[in-house]
Each structure stands twice: as C-alpha cells, then as structure tokens.
Design a protein around this motif. Structure first.
Motif, short mmCIF file in Angstrom:
data_model
loop_
_atom_site.label_atom_id
_atom_site.label_comp_id
_atom_site.label_asym_id
_atom_site.label_seq_id
_atom_site.Cartn_x
_atom_site.Cartn_y
_atom_site.Cartn_z
N ASN A 2 -9.61 64.78 -5.17
CA ASN A 2 -10.16 64.06 -6.31
C ASN A 2 -11.01 62.88 -5.84
N ASN A 3 -12.07 62.65 -6.58
CA ASN A 3 -13.00 61.59 -6.21
C ASN A 3 -12.45 60.23 -6.58
N ASN A 4 -12.80 59.28 -5.75
CA ASN A 4 -12.42 57.91 -6.03
C ASN A 4 -13.58 57.26 -6.80
N TRP A 5 -13.33 56.88 -8.04
CA TRP A 5 -14.41 56.35 -8.90
C TRP A 5 -15.01 55.06 -8.36
N ILE A 6 -14.21 54.30 -7.61
CA ILE A 6 -14.71 53.03 -7.07
C ILE A 6 -15.74 53.32 -5.97
N ILE A 7 -15.38 54.23 -5.07
CA ILE A 7 -16.30 54.61 -3.99
C ILE A 7 -17.57 55.23 -4.58
N GLU A 8 -17.40 56.08 -5.61
CA GLU A 8 -18.56 56.70 -6.27
C GLU A 8 -19.49 55.63 -6.84
N LYS A 9 -18.88 54.64 -7.46
CA LYS A 9 -19.66 53.57 -8.08
C LYS A 9 -20.42 52.76 -7.04
N LEU A 10 -19.75 52.47 -5.91
CA LEU A 10 -20.40 51.72 -4.83
C LEU A 10 -21.59 52.52 -4.29
N LYS A 11 -21.37 53.82 -4.11
CA LYS A 11 -22.43 54.70 -3.60
C LYS A 11 -23.61 54.72 -4.55
N GLU A 12 -23.31 54.86 -5.84
CA GLU A 12 -24.35 54.86 -6.88
C GLU A 12 -25.21 53.61 -6.80
N ASN A 13 -24.56 52.50 -6.54
CA ASN A 13 -25.28 51.22 -6.48
C ASN A 13 -25.79 50.91 -5.07
N LYS A 14 -25.80 51.93 -4.22
CA LYS A 14 -26.32 51.82 -2.87
C LYS A 14 -25.63 50.74 -2.03
N ILE A 15 -24.33 50.64 -2.19
CA ILE A 15 -23.58 49.66 -1.41
C ILE A 15 -22.87 50.40 -0.28
N LYS A 16 -22.96 49.82 0.90
CA LYS A 16 -22.37 50.46 2.08
C LYS A 16 -20.84 50.52 1.95
N ILE A 17 -20.28 51.67 2.28
CA ILE A 17 -18.84 51.83 2.23
C ILE A 17 -18.27 51.45 3.59
#
Ligand SMILES: [Zn+2]
Ligand SMILES: [Zn+2]
Ligand SMILES: [Zn+2]
Length: 130
Positions: A2-17
């Motif tokens: 299952n996807n982690n919505w927080i990581i998805e959101k960071l990725k969407e906003n082009k923030i480095k994980i």
C-alpha cells in the motif's frame, strides 16, 4: 504494497524523499492521534532531533500535519487526513493524548463569518491521577 500518502504527497510537490522524511512518513502513516517530536525520537532512534524538527516543519508547510497545542515547550501535531473534525484531551504529566468527539458548541450571535473552532482539554490520565 500500500502506498504511503505522505510520501506520495511529497513526491507530487517535488520534494526530495530523504531517509528521515521517509522514516517519519512511514511512522506517521500508522500513528493515530496527536504526537510530538520527542515521541518520534523515542520511536525512531536513527534520526537526530534536528532532522525530526526540520521534517515536522516541512510536513507542516506541506499541510501533512497541523499544530494542535504547545505544552511545556513541546509542540503537538496531528495528521491532516485524520477523519472528521474532532477534539483532543492531553495528560499534562505524561502527554498521553486521546481524540474526542465534538459536542458542537453553539454560539448565539456573532458578526464573524466562516466560523471554526478548536478545543483542547487538559487533565491527568488514569495512570498519572493515581
Ligand atoms: Zn498521564
Ligand atoms: Zn485527533
Ligand atoms: Zn468541535
């Protein structure tokens, strides 16, 4: 998986994980109720305090978490996707917290528009009250 919505959101906003961001995001996804930086540091020993604070600042900016209350110099937050509007009670001694239902307090008359409210109860939990 299952996807982690927080990581998805960071990725969407082009923030480095980064590693701290990823670890905190995974922990946060499973976390219910309100939390503070110390709790994260206790649970995830591999992340230093500074990284935790920076990550929480970033998550707040990205509207992943919302500050709820500051108690004895410690800021408490809650995840933004936490169901409906509700309130919190916090133990002033051990900082144990619980979410509580809203009893919808009503006010009779005001000239304000877009009314909103937040409420925090403080007290001693069963363990601390002994
Ligand atoms: Zn307590
Ligand atoms: Zn809550
Ligand atoms: Zn309410």
């Amino acid at each position: 998986m299952n996807n982690n919505w927080i990581i998805e959101k960071l990725k969407e906003n082009k923030i480095k994980i980064t590693i701290p961001r990823q670890k905190i995001a995974i922990w946060l996804d499973k976390k219910n109720g309100i939390f503070c930086a110390s709790e994260i540091n206790k649970k995830i020993k591999t992340i230093d305090r500074v990284s935790t604070y920076r990550t929480l600042d970033l998550f707040q900016k990205e509207k992943i978490i919302t500050p709820i209350i500051s108690l004895n110099g410690e800021q408490f937050y809650e995840k933004n996707n936490d169901n409906e509007h509700h309130h919190h009670i916090i133990c002033t001694k051990c900082h144990k917290t619980e979410c509580i239902e809203c009893t919808k307090p009503k006010i009779k008359k005001t000239n304000f528009k877009n009314l909103n409210h937040s409420l925090i109860f403080t007290g001693l939990c069963q363990t601390c009250a002994k």
